[in-house]
Design an enzyme around this catalytic site. Sequence first.
Site, mmCIF file in Angstrom:
data_model
loop_
_atom_site.group_PDB
_atom_site.id
_atom_site.type_symbol
_atom_site.label_atom_id
_atom_site.label_comp_id
_atom_site.label_asym_id
_atom_site.label_seq_id
_atom_site.Cartn_x
_atom_site.Cartn_y
_atom_site.Cartn_z
ATOM 1 N N PHE A 8 -10.253 -1.957 5.143
ATOM 2 C CA PHE A 8 -10.843 -3.277 4.994
ATOM 3 C C PHE A 8 -9.886 -4.072 4.082
ATOM 4 O O PHE A 8 -8.681 -3.966 4.278
ATOM 5 C CB PHE A 8 -12.315 -3.153 4.565
ATOM 6 C CG PHE A 8 -13.172 -2.781 5.765
ATOM 7 C CD1 PHE A 8 -13.063 -1.518 6.363
ATOM 8 C CD2 PHE A 8 -13.997 -3.704 6.377
ATOM 9 C CE1 PHE A 8 -13.766 -1.199 7.529
ATOM 10 C CE2 PHE A 8 -14.716 -3.400 7.533
ATOM 11 C CZ PHE A 8 -14.594 -2.144 8.111
ATOM 12 N N ASP A 64 15.257 1.932 9.770
ATOM 13 C CA ASP A 64 14.542 0.884 10.495
ATOM 14 C C ASP A 64 13.924 1.483 11.749
ATOM 15 O O ASP A 64 14.619 2.137 12.527
ATOM 16 C CB ASP A 64 15.545 -0.220 10.864
ATOM 17 C CG ASP A 64 14.826 -1.519 11.194
ATOM 18 O OD1 ASP A 64 13.825 -1.469 11.947
ATOM 19 O OD2 ASP A 64 15.267 -2.572 10.702
ATOM 20 N N TYR A 120 -1.744 -8.871 16.091
ATOM 21 C CA TYR A 120 -1.627 -7.894 15.002
ATOM 22 C C TYR A 120 -2.652 -6.767 15.183
ATOM 23 O O TYR A 120 -2.299 -5.583 15.199
ATOM 24 C CB TYR A 120 -1.828 -8.594 13.639
ATOM 25 C CG TYR A 120 -2.073 -7.609 12.525
ATOM 26 C CD1 TYR A 120 -1.066 -6.739 12.115
ATOM 27 C CD2 TYR A 120 -3.327 -7.523 11.896
ATOM 28 C CE1 TYR A 120 -1.302 -5.803 11.107
ATOM 29 C CE2 TYR A 120 -3.557 -6.597 10.900
ATOM 30 C CZ TYR A 120 -2.549 -5.743 10.511
ATOM 31 O OH TYR A 120 -2.784 -4.815 9.534
ATOM 32 N N ILE A 138 0.845 -1.202 0.000
ATOM 33 C CA ILE A 138 0.000 0.000 0.000
ATOM 34 C C ILE A 138 0.880 1.253 0.000
ATOM 35 O O ILE A 138 0.572 2.246 -0.674
ATOM 36 C CB ILE A 138 -0.983 -0.038 1.194
ATOM 37 C CG1 ILE A 138 -1.808 -1.335 1.134
ATOM 38 C CG2 ILE A 138 -1.915 1.176 1.165
ATOM 39 C CD1 ILE A 138 -2.614 -1.635 2.378
#
Length: 325
Positions: free
Chosen positions: A170, A52, A142, A13
């Site tokens: 979603f 990181d 998660y 994404i």
Amino acid sequence: MKKILVMGGAGYIGSHTVKHLAQEGYPCVVADNLVYGHREAVPESVPFEKADLAVPSSLDALFAKYDFEAVVHFAAYTYVGESVTDPQKYYQNNVAGTLNLLAAMKKRGVNKIVFSSTCATYGEPQYTPMDEKHPQNPINPYGRSKLMIEQIFADYARAYGLRYAALRYFNAAGAAADGSIGESHNPETHLIPLVLQAIKGERDCIKIFGDDYPTPDGTCLRDYIHVEDLATAHRLALEKLDRFSGCMNLGTGVKTSVKDIIAAAEKVTGKKCPVRLAPRRAGDPAELYAAAHGPAETVLGWKPQYMQIEDIIATAWKWEQNKRY
Ligand code: UDP
């Protein structure tokens, strides 16, 4: 001109959002540790920095090098099953890593963030369609890691004036319409790429995880939202952060079953998908879909362009046939 930092901008994404922001004229810098991200997913024209979340000095170096207006934060581990067997990995990276990012922002006076949250923060649906008022009781580490970050943002907003948009996606799906970038996870666990890979003959079959759910065809219903529509929502959220700070859903409100996906993929590709029935997957609710016309529409002015599942799958198929990474 101040820049937008896209943390995790080499991921699925994130890379579509970087492409969109660059097209809209926003100067971006991508930072990614490349554990799951792909360097090839970031346009040549966009500065790339290996950084990181776990290493505060790498974040400080990034914030010292550039002058940032805001951060769009995608960097996270996202495998639900792995989060159950290795929660340390998820809380350390997702939660502690985000705290490191917020500390680096605070030091430099950067107070705007757009964040990848998830409908997994809601847990088992108590009603559908789901709006933002739905209780949040995530059922795996998660989802809990993402909810904790939403709560941290709310505290930082009160204490330090953080402006944030936590976007609860979603089911992200599809690929760039021009075929240049798309989804490439290893291992792949998501339904649409798995169906397309089964159609290509790269996998024996697609396993349908349960056909005895209380849904019209017995398979699970989900709300598939095109990744380019998600990208647009991130840009709109960035533009509205002076007026809006909080959480919102990103979905189409359209419910699509596993069998619908297989049928649509067969139609788009003109090929049969080998299918096998398998037991239910633990933790899969029968249906998960967003309430239409929520704050994403009323506050951001966002309207998903991809409302037909065939159109979403067609972009995924274009990518699947010519994957660069
Ligand atoms: N699914 C399936 N077979 C697979 C992968 C997924 O039947 O090999 C189903 C899964 O049970 C869920 C839907 O497809 O109902 C979407 O799953 P995915 O993992 O893509 O996304 P999730 O909804 O878990 O975020």
